[in-house]
Design an enzyme around this catalytic site. Structure first.
Site, PDB file in Angstrom:
ATOM      1  N   LYS A  22      43.091  45.991  40.082  1.00 36.98           N
ATOM      2  CA  LYS A  22      43.310  44.544  40.110  1.00 36.98           C
ATOM      3  C   LYS A  22      42.141  43.826  40.765  1.00 36.98           C
ATOM      4  O   LYS A  22      41.644  42.820  40.244  1.00 36.98           O
ATOM      5  CB  LYS A  22      44.598  44.225  40.874  1.00 36.98           C
ATOM      6  CG  LYS A  22      44.760  42.748  41.241  1.00 36.98           C
ATOM      7  CD  LYS A  22      45.864  42.546  42.250  1.00 36.98           C
ATOM      8  CE  LYS A  22      45.952  41.099  42.699  1.00 36.98           C
ATOM      9  NZ  LYS A  22      44.811  40.703  43.571  1.00 36.98           N
ATOM     10  N   ASN A  23      41.699  44.324  41.921  1.00 33.35           N
ATOM     11  CA  ASN A  23      40.660  43.616  42.660  1.00 33.35           C
ATOM     12  C   ASN A  23      39.295  43.686  41.994  1.00 33.35           C
ATOM     13  O   ASN A  23      38.386  42.949  42.377  1.00 33.35           O
ATOM     14  CB  ASN A  23      40.586  44.139  44.093  1.00 33.35           C
ATOM     15  CG  ASN A  23      41.800  43.746  44.915  1.00 33.35           C
ATOM     16  OD1 ASN A  23      42.487  42.778  44.601  1.00 33.35           O
ATOM     17  ND2 ASN A  23      42.094  44.501  45.959  1.00 33.35           N
ATOM     18  N   ARG A  92      44.125  33.221  43.753  1.00 38.07           N
ATOM     19  CA  ARG A  92      43.059  33.348  44.750  1.00 38.07           C
ATOM     20  C   ARG A  92      41.725  33.676  44.095  1.00 38.07           C
ATOM     21  O   ARG A  92      40.682  33.118  44.450  1.00 38.07           O
ATOM     22  CB  ARG A  92      43.440  34.442  45.754  1.00 38.07           C
ATOM     23  CG  ARG A  92      42.432  34.630  46.882  1.00 38.07           C
ATOM     24  CD  ARG A  92      42.449  33.467  47.833  1.00 38.07           C
ATOM     25  NE  ARG A  92      41.401  33.555  48.836  1.00 38.07           N
ATOM     26  CZ  ARG A  92      41.111  32.583  49.682  1.00 38.07           C
ATOM     27  NH1 ARG A  92      41.772  31.449  49.635  1.00 38.07           N
ATOM     28  NH2 ARG A  92      40.160  32.720  50.579  1.00 38.07           N
ATOM     29  N   CYS A 116      48.152  34.773  47.822  1.00 39.10           N
ATOM     30  CA  CYS A 116      49.080  35.120  48.904  1.00 39.10           C
ATOM     31  C   CYS A 116      48.680  34.426  50.200  1.00 39.10           C
ATOM     32  O   CYS A 116      47.491  34.286  50.507  1.00 39.10           O
ATOM     33  CB  CYS A 116      49.091  36.634  49.127  1.00 39.10           C
ATOM     34  SG  CYS A 116      49.675  37.591  47.717  1.00 39.10           S
ATOM     35  N   ARG A 121      41.744  32.513  55.175  1.00 35.77           N
ATOM     36  CA  ARG A 121      40.834  33.222  54.276  1.00 35.77           C
ATOM     37  C   ARG A 121      39.894  32.181  53.670  1.00 35.77           C
ATOM     38  O   ARG A 121      39.916  31.912  52.481  1.00 35.77           O
ATOM     39  CB  ARG A 121      41.607  33.959  53.175  1.00 35.77           C
ATOM     40  CG  ARG A 121      42.464  35.088  53.688  1.00 35.77           C
ATOM     41  CD  ARG A 121      42.914  36.006  52.579  1.00 35.77           C
ATOM     42  NE  ARG A 121      43.843  35.363  51.670  1.00 35.77           N
ATOM     43  CZ  ARG A 121      44.270  35.918  50.538  1.00 35.77           C
ATOM     44  NH1 ARG A 121      43.830  37.107  50.171  1.00 35.77           N
ATOM     45  NH2 ARG A 121      45.140  35.293  49.763  1.00 35.77           N
ATOM     46  N   PRO A 122      39.089  31.531  54.508  1.00 29.80           N
ATOM     47  CA  PRO A 122      38.260  30.435  54.017  1.00 29.80           C
ATOM     48  C   PRO A 122      37.199  30.928  53.051  1.00 29.80           C
ATOM     49  O   PRO A 122      36.814  32.096  53.062  1.00 29.80           O
ATOM     50  CB  PRO A 122      37.624  29.882  55.304  1.00 29.80           C
ATOM     51  CG  PRO A 122      37.612  31.047  56.243  1.00 29.80           C
ATOM     52  CD  PRO A 122      38.859  31.828  55.934  1.00 29.80           C
ATOM     53  N   ILE A 123      36.735  29.993  52.201  1.00 25.43           N
ATOM     54  CA  ILE A 123      35.659  30.343  51.276  1.00 25.43           C
ATOM     55  C   ILE A 123      34.318  29.824  51.798  1.00 25.43           C
ATOM     56  O   ILE A 123      33.371  29.662  51.038  1.00 25.43           O
ATOM     57  CB  ILE A 123      35.944  29.827  49.855  1.00 25.43           C
ATOM     58  CG1 ILE A 123      36.106  28.307  49.840  1.00 25.43           C
ATOM     59  CG2 ILE A 123      37.189  30.496  49.287  1.00 25.43           C
ATOM     60  CD1 ILE A 123      36.167  27.746  48.427  1.00 25.43           C
ATOM     61  N   ASP A 124      34.246  29.606  53.107  1.00 23.79           N
ATOM     62  CA  ASP A 124      33.006  29.106  53.706  1.00 23.79           C
ATOM     63  C   ASP A 124      31.814  30.006  53.391  1.00 23.79           C
ATOM     64  O   ASP A 124      30.700  29.516  53.155  1.00 23.79           O
ATOM     65  CB  ASP A 124      33.154  28.993  55.231  1.00 23.79           C
ATOM     66  CG  ASP A 124      34.231  28.006  55.645  1.00 23.79           C
ATOM     67  OD1 ASP A 124      34.866  27.437  54.748  1.00 23.79           O
ATOM     68  OD2 ASP A 124      34.435  27.825  56.858  1.00 23.79           O
ATOM     69  N   LEU A 125      32.019  31.331  53.421  1.00 32.88           N
ATOM     70  CA  LEU A 125      30.908  32.248  53.163  1.00 32.88           C
ATOM     71  C   LEU A 125      30.403  32.117  51.737  1.00 32.88           C
ATOM     72  O   LEU A 125      29.198  32.228  51.485  1.00 32.88           O
ATOM     73  CB  LEU A 125      31.336  33.690  53.442  1.00 32.88           C
ATOM     74  CG  LEU A 125      31.666  34.047  54.887  1.00 32.88           C
ATOM     75  CD1 LEU A 125      32.155  35.482  54.980  1.00 32.88           C
ATOM     76  CD2 LEU A 125      30.442  33.854  55.779  1.00 32.88           C
TER      77      LEU A 125
END
Length: 419
Positions: A22-23, A92, A116, A121-125
């Site tokens: 899945k990932n 996500r 989930c 779980r920020p997307i800053d990176l």
């Protein structure tokens, strides 16, 4: 409302095959947007996240054929259309469209990703990497726009402040067609990153170092079509291995890559789980007395956060006291009160899960709060005496391909019902 009903206490036996990861596939599908011809993916799992990604791709203009575990994707007609709402918000992995659309068109406007609720779980990176490559970021209501103002992305030296699988993959995707060289330092090392890099390299990209903490991408002008086999899902494999140890009477889990599960298998060995590792499968024997252990999750090759919850029901069968500390996602404890509802001696203490065993679980109505918590409840329901009803099962169907059919083939009394 759909629910899963399990009449537990049955001893399971037989063979179960692991599906594609899945990932991996949730990144592989958006990555095909970079190709100028058809890309074929084999080993695609039958999960709702894939269904959502296919719908999003088709809305963008891709032509997709699906037969069995194969996806044939023609991305030539994909348009850069704003997608602020819809399925893009609930998924996500939709953030991978930022990397692929930036790489192809130099711009993207998409709703903020969902998935989930596992804590911050920020997307800053991701954004830091895109900005380093020349993209600007702006917000329009509940959506975000990235743009390079008509200029191509530029290669850059990018240091990841924390190890992030998603940010590493997204940067690789965006950099594949950028001008010049991109170097990612402190990169994540997960097998799924290698899988995405393998697809892109087979499409003509120049990516070196995937699977290490320094990845180098030399941007190319164009990428062509290819055919790619998705790697086996190590989290699904671990889930079925844990289930087999908890309730099995001899179960063979096939399509397994042992090298992707070494830290997980090491903990099972410490518990005393009897199993035989073969070339592409693991046979799990019927167990006797197991020993409680303590586990701390960490980035790959450490113990995977995604396996913490599916392992918990097996831990509850062991003798003694143990603990689980998830250093990746602090809120990955929502399965604990549900297991306690089933009679488990388990609780949270200072951000850590603590348990004592062995436990005899009893069937109860429980609720899946996220994907891996749902998997834990399925295993617990199989172990328990009596009837277990699991609601909120959409989380489970997001990540486990044909789970009802697979468990039924092993002898489980499990069904999905609609009310």
């Amino acid at each position: 409302m759909r629910k899963i009903i399990i009449n537990g206490g049955k001893q399971l036996t037989g063979e179960v095959a692991v599906s594609g990861a899945k990932n991996s596939v949730v990144a592989l599908i958006p990555a095909t947007i970079l190709a100028d011809d058809v890309v074929v993916l084999d080993g695609v799992p039958a999960i709702s996240d894939v269904d959502s990604l296919v719908d999003i791709m088709e809305t963008m203009g891709a032509k997709i054929k699906r037969y069995g575990e194969t996806l044939e994707i023609d991305p030539c007609g994909v348009k850069d259309i704003p997608m602020p709402y819809g399925k893009i918000n609930s998924l996500r992995a939709s953030y991978y469209f930022y990397g692929s659309l930036l790489g192809r068109y130099g711009q993207a406007t998409l709703g903020l990703p969902g998935g989930c609720d596992l804590g911050p779980r920020p997307i800053d990176l991701h954004l830091k990497a895109f900005e380093a490559m020349g993209a600007s970021v702006s917000y329009e209501g509940d959506s975000m726009r990235l743009a390079t103002n008509g200029k191509p992305l530029q290669g850059a030296n990018i240091y990841m402040d924390t190890v992030s699988v998603g940010a590493t993959i997204n940067t690789i995707i965006a950099a594949a067609k950028a001008n010049g060289r991109t170097v990612i330092e402190n990169a994540a090392r997960e097998p799924e990153i290698i899988d995405v890099a393998t697809l892109l390299n087979n499409m003509g990209a120049h990516i070196r170092g995937a699977g290490t903490d320094v990845i180098t991408i030399e941007g190319v002008k164009s990428l062509h079509g290819t055919r790619h086999q998705v790697i086996p899902d190590r989290i699904e494999a671990g889930t079925y291995i844990a289930m087999a140890a908890a309730i099995g009477r001899g179960i063979k889990v096939t399509n397994v890559l042992y090298e992707h599960l070494e830290s997980f298998i090491a903990k099972l060995d410490e518990m005393g789980v009897r199993m035989t590792v073969e070339e592409d499968s693991i046979f799990v024997e019927e167990q006797e007395r197991l020993k409680a252990v303590s586990i701390k999750t960490s980035p790959y090759p450490g113990f995977a956060t995604d396996l913490q919850q599916p392992l918990t029901p097996l831990l509850l069968t062991a003798e003694g006291n143990g603990s689980l500390l998830d250093t990746i996602y602090e809120k990955r404890v929502n399965h604990v009160p549900e297991l306690a509802r089933m009679g488990a001696n388990i609780s949270t203490l200072g951000g850590k899960i603590v348990y004592s065993g062995p436990n005899q679980l009893s069937g109860a109505p429980v609720k899946a709060t996220d994907l891996r918590a749902g998997a834990a409840l399925v295993i617990a329901g199989l172990m328990a005496e009596g009837r277990t009803e699991i609601t909120n099962i959409e989380f489970i169907l997001r990540g486990y391909s044909n789970i009802i059919e697979k468990l039924t083939s092993l002898g489980a009394d499990i069904q999905l019902v609609e009310e």
